[in-house]
Design an enzyme around this catalytic site. Structure first.
Site, PDB file in Angstrom:
ATOM      1  N   LYS A  48       0.828  -1.215   0.000  1.00 34.59           N
ATOM      2  CA  LYS A  48       0.000   0.000   0.000  1.00 34.59           C
ATOM      3  C   LYS A  48       0.861   1.262   0.000  1.00 34.59           C
ATOM      4  O   LYS A  48       0.654   2.168  -0.809  1.00 34.59           O
ATOM      5  CB  LYS A  48      -0.926   0.037   1.230  1.00 34.59           C
ATOM      6  CG  LYS A  48      -1.883  -1.136   1.336  1.00 34.59           C
ATOM      7  CD  LYS A  48      -2.777  -1.031   2.565  1.00 34.59           C
ATOM      8  CE  LYS A  48      -2.021  -1.032   3.891  1.00 34.59           C
ATOM      9  NZ  LYS A  48      -1.272  -2.276   4.165  1.00 34.59           N
ATOM     10  N   ARG A  50      -9.668   0.717   8.786  1.00 41.99           N
ATOM     11  CA  ARG A  50      -9.213  -0.637   9.100  1.00 41.99           C
ATOM     12  C   ARG A  50     -10.286  -1.426   9.834  1.00 41.99           C
ATOM     13  O   ARG A  50     -10.076  -2.590  10.144  1.00 41.99           O
ATOM     14  CB  ARG A  50      -7.986  -0.548   9.998  1.00 41.99           C
ATOM     15  CG  ARG A  50      -6.667  -0.771   9.282  1.00 41.99           C
ATOM     16  CD  ARG A  50      -5.563  -0.662  10.322  1.00 41.99           C
ATOM     17  NE  ARG A  50      -4.375  -1.351   9.954  1.00 41.99           N
ATOM     18  CZ  ARG A  50      -3.346  -0.805   9.323  1.00 41.99           C
ATOM     19  NH1 ARG A  50      -3.395   0.449   8.941  1.00 41.99           N
ATOM     20  NH2 ARG A  50      -2.267  -1.522   9.072  1.00 41.99           N
ATOM     21  N   ARG A  62      11.376  -5.674   5.000  1.00 40.32           N
ATOM     22  CA  ARG A  62      11.089  -4.246   4.822  1.00 40.32           C
ATOM     23  C   ARG A  62      12.052  -3.379   5.618  1.00 40.32           C
ATOM     24  O   ARG A  62      12.322  -3.632   6.781  1.00 40.32           O
ATOM     25  CB  ARG A  62       9.651  -3.935   5.250  1.00 40.32           C
ATOM     26  CG  ARG A  62       9.382  -2.423   5.344  1.00 40.32           C
ATOM     27  CD  ARG A  62       7.931  -2.077   5.277  1.00 40.32           C
ATOM     28  NE  ARG A  62       7.116  -2.695   6.305  1.00 40.32           N
ATOM     29  CZ  ARG A  62       5.777  -2.664   6.303  1.00 40.32           C
ATOM     30  NH1 ARG A  62       5.138  -2.054   5.322  1.00 40.32           N
ATOM     31  NH2 ARG A  62       5.099  -3.236   7.266  1.00 40.32           N
ATOM     32  N   ARG A 102      11.051  -1.486  11.300  1.00 40.57           N
ATOM     33  CA  ARG A 102       9.993  -1.137  12.251  1.00 40.57           C
ATOM     34  C   ARG A 102       9.926  -2.164  13.372  1.00 40.57           C
ATOM     35  O   ARG A 102      10.011  -3.355  13.123  1.00 40.57           O
ATOM     36  CB  ARG A 102       8.643  -1.102  11.516  1.00 40.57           C
ATOM     37  CG  ARG A 102       8.380   0.232  10.854  1.00 40.57           C
ATOM     38  CD  ARG A 102       7.248   0.167   9.886  1.00 40.57           C
ATOM     39  NE  ARG A 102       6.034  -0.467  10.406  1.00 40.57           N
ATOM     40  CZ  ARG A 102       4.895  -0.565   9.726  1.00 40.57           C
ATOM     41  NH1 ARG A 102       4.810  -0.066   8.511  1.00 40.57           N
ATOM     42  NH2 ARG A 102       3.845  -1.147  10.263  1.00 40.57           N
ATOM     43  N   ARG A 147      -0.707  -8.993  13.793  1.00 42.05           N
ATOM     44  CA  ARG A 147      -1.209  -8.019  12.808  1.00 42.05           C
ATOM     45  C   ARG A 147      -1.998  -8.705  11.694  1.00 42.05           C
ATOM     46  O   ARG A 147      -3.002  -8.182  11.218  1.00 42.05           O
ATOM     47  CB  ARG A 147      -0.048  -7.218  12.217  1.00 42.05           C
ATOM     48  CG  ARG A 147       0.490  -6.178  13.194  1.00 42.05           C
ATOM     49  CD  ARG A 147       1.845  -5.667  12.790  1.00 42.05           C
ATOM     50  NE  ARG A 147       1.844  -4.968  11.524  1.00 42.05           N
ATOM     51  CZ  ARG A 147       2.920  -4.819  10.749  1.00 42.05           C
ATOM     52  NH1 ARG A 147       4.070  -5.328  11.109  1.00 42.05           N
ATOM     53  NH2 ARG A 147       2.817  -4.157   9.617  1.00 42.05           N
TER      54      ARG A 147
HETATM   55  P1  ADP Z   1       2.242  -1.811   3.203  1.00 45.21           P
HETATM   56  O1  ADP Z   1       2.240  -0.302   3.211  1.00 45.21           O
HETATM   57  O2  ADP Z   1       1.038  -2.397   2.547  1.00 45.21           O
HETATM   58  O3  ADP Z   1       2.454  -2.368   4.578  1.00 45.21           O
HETATM   59  P2  ADP Z   1       4.817  -1.573   1.803  1.00 45.21           P
HETATM   60  O4  ADP Z   1       4.498  -0.702   0.646  1.00 45.21           O
HETATM   61  O5  ADP Z   1       5.583  -0.971   2.922  1.00 45.21           O
HETATM   62  O6  ADP Z   1       3.472  -2.309   2.336  1.00 45.21           O
HETATM   63  O7  ADP Z   1       5.599  -2.855   1.225  1.00 45.21           O
HETATM   64  C1  ADP Z   1       6.047  -3.895   2.088  1.00 45.21           C
HETATM   65  C2  ADP Z   1       7.419  -4.390   1.615  1.00 45.21           C
HETATM   66  O8  ADP Z   1       7.305  -5.050   0.368  1.00 45.21           O
HETATM   67  C3  ADP Z   1       8.448  -3.294   1.420  1.00 45.21           C
HETATM   68  O9  ADP Z   1       9.711  -3.803   1.768  1.00 45.21           O
HETATM   69  C4  ADP Z   1       8.364  -2.996  -0.074  1.00 45.21           C
HETATM   70  O10 ADP Z   1       9.594  -2.497  -0.579  1.00 45.21           O
HETATM   71  C5  ADP Z   1       8.052  -4.372  -0.648  1.00 45.21           C
HETATM   72  N1  ADP Z   1       7.176  -4.353  -1.830  1.00 45.21           N
HETATM   73  C6  ADP Z   1       6.088  -3.564  -2.058  1.00 45.21           C
HETATM   74  N2  ADP Z   1       5.506  -3.852  -3.236  1.00 45.21           N
HETATM   75  C7  ADP Z   1       6.225  -4.865  -3.782  1.00 45.21           C
HETATM   76  C8  ADP Z   1       6.134  -5.611  -5.020  1.00 45.21           C
HETATM   77  N3  ADP Z   1       5.148  -5.394  -5.906  1.00 45.21           N
HETATM   78  N4  ADP Z   1       7.042  -6.588  -5.232  1.00 45.21           N
HETATM   79  C9  ADP Z   1       8.025  -6.834  -4.335  1.00 45.21           C
HETATM   80  N5  ADP Z   1       8.178  -6.162  -3.178  1.00 45.21           N
HETATM   81  C10 ADP Z   1       7.301  -5.182  -2.893  1.00 45.21           C
HETATM   82  P1  ADP Z   2       1.091  -1.700   7.481  1.00 42.94           P
HETATM   83  O1  ADP Z   2       1.295  -0.746   6.341  1.00 42.94           O
HETATM   84  O2  ADP Z   2       2.228  -2.638   7.632  1.00 42.94           O
HETATM   85  O3  ADP Z   2      -0.228  -2.372   7.461  1.00 42.94           O
HETATM   86  P2  ADP Z   2       0.651   0.712   9.043  1.00 42.94           P
HETATM   87  O4  ADP Z   2       1.850   1.563   8.936  1.00 42.94           O
HETATM   88  O5  ADP Z   2      -0.510   1.060   8.190  1.00 42.94           O
HETATM   89  O6  ADP Z   2       1.094  -0.808   8.799  1.00 42.94           O
HETATM   90  O7  ADP Z   2       0.140   0.628  10.540  1.00 42.94           O
HETATM   91  C1  ADP Z   2       1.008   0.275  11.583  1.00 42.94           C
HETATM   92  C2  ADP Z   2       0.206   0.143  12.862  1.00 42.94           C
HETATM   93  O8  ADP Z   2      -0.396   1.398  13.199  1.00 42.94           O
HETATM   94  C3  ADP Z   2      -0.948  -0.842  12.807  1.00 42.94           C
HETATM   95  O9  ADP Z   2      -0.550  -2.180  13.078  1.00 42.94           O
HETATM   96  C4  ADP Z   2      -1.877  -0.289  13.901  1.00 42.94           C
HETATM   97  O10 ADP Z   2      -1.407  -0.644  15.194  1.00 42.94           O
HETATM   98  C5  ADP Z   2      -1.697   1.225  13.742  1.00 42.94           C
HETATM   99  N1  ADP Z   2      -2.689   1.784  12.805  1.00 42.94           N
HETATM  100  C6  ADP Z   2      -2.449   2.338  11.593  1.00 42.94           C
HETATM  101  N2  ADP Z   2      -3.591   2.725  11.001  1.00 42.94           N
HETATM  102  C7  ADP Z   2      -4.594   2.395  11.859  1.00 42.94           C
HETATM  103  C8  ADP Z   2      -6.024   2.492  11.814  1.00 42.94           C
HETATM  104  N3  ADP Z   2      -6.662   3.005  10.748  1.00 42.94           N
HETATM  105  N4  ADP Z   2      -6.716   2.023  12.881  1.00 42.94           N
HETATM  106  C9  ADP Z   2      -6.113   1.501  13.946  1.00 42.94           C
HETATM  107  N5  ADP Z   2      -4.783   1.356  14.051  1.00 42.94           N
HETATM  108  C10 ADP Z   2      -4.018   1.799  13.014  1.00 42.94           C
END
Ligand code: ADP
Ligand code: ADP
Ligand code: ZN
Length: 207
Positions: A13, A88, A122, A151, A162
């Protein structure tokens, strides 16, 4: 464009949101980034949120809803925005529906085994950019030069919780937005550029 990105933790995302927001010149509203910035700055919100985030639990609805409502009321969000990581829960989606009309909810679909691998490798920058050890071996950000970090909640113990929280509380939003007629699925297991092309095609067709 009033956009929502859905998808499991690690689905991609944030990666796609950064690029989409650059292309369409809309603000990237990531609740995760906002909460982490508050933790770093030591605010009351950050102190409250940290306990939940470290356990892999969701921060309470009333906290994040207030935060997003305030953010979306700012002038830069009037012509569009991209919400990444919010809503969420169904509760959050209902609240959002009262202060914004979502034009498109993009679900970045990825199998669980793949998200586990993506989260494990990541590396984050505080500017919001994320990298993966499989394709980036430097320890500073290519965009801003800051030092990358892993992280705390990307550790294996927390990831399990999660993913459970995602399945029980967030995945039902797919059906919720489908019923509203704005859901679009994207295959997130593809190469990053391919995922981006698919998203752009959807957005150009719908706006
Ligand atoms: P999210 O915001 O949904 O938690 P991230 O954008 O941070 O996910 O991506 C999670 C990890 O996967 C990061 O290390 C990112 O560089 C990698 N990643 C994201 N999209 C892809 C893809 N299409 N193919 C391979 N790796 C990816
Ligand atoms: P990821 O991209 O890996 O899903 P985020 O960076 O979006 O993780 O979120 C990290 C953490 O922050 C979540 O696991 C949760 O604890 C908190 N968080 C983020 N967005 C929300 C939301 N909309 N509602 C509740 N908790 C949230
Ligand atoms: Zn950076």
């Amino acid at each position: 464009m009033y956009l929502v990105f859905l998808g499991a933790p690690g689905a991609g995302k944030g990666t796609q949101a950064t690029r989409v927001c650059e292309k369409y010149n809309i603000p990237h509203v990531s609740t995760g980034d906002i909460l982490r910035a508050n933790i770093k700055a030591g605010t009351a919100l950050g102190r409250e949120a940290k306990g939940y985030i470290d356990k892999g639990l969701l921060v309470p609805d009333e906290v994040v809803i207030g935060l997003v409502e305030d953010r979306l009321a700012q002038s830069d969000c009037q012509k569009g925005f991209l919400l990444d990581g919010f809503p969420r829960t169904i509760e959050q989606a209902k609240a959002l529906g009262k202060f914004a009309k979502i034009s498109c909810a993009i679900n970045i679909a990825v199998d669980e085994s793949l998200v586990v691998e993506r989260i494990a490798g990541r590396r984050m920058c505080k500017c919001g950019e994320s990298y993966h050890v499989s394709w980036y071996d430097k320890d500073t950000c290519a965009k801003c030069g800051e030092k990358l970090y892993q992280r705390d909640d990307d550790r294996e113990e927390t990831v399990k919780s999660r993913l459970e929280v995602y399945e029980s509380q967030t995945a039902p939003l797919i059906e919720y937005y489908k019923e509203l007629g704005v859901l679009k699925d994207v295959d997130g297991s593809q190469d990053m550029n391919k995922v981006f092309d698919d998203i752009v095609r959807i957005l150009d067709d719908n706006h």
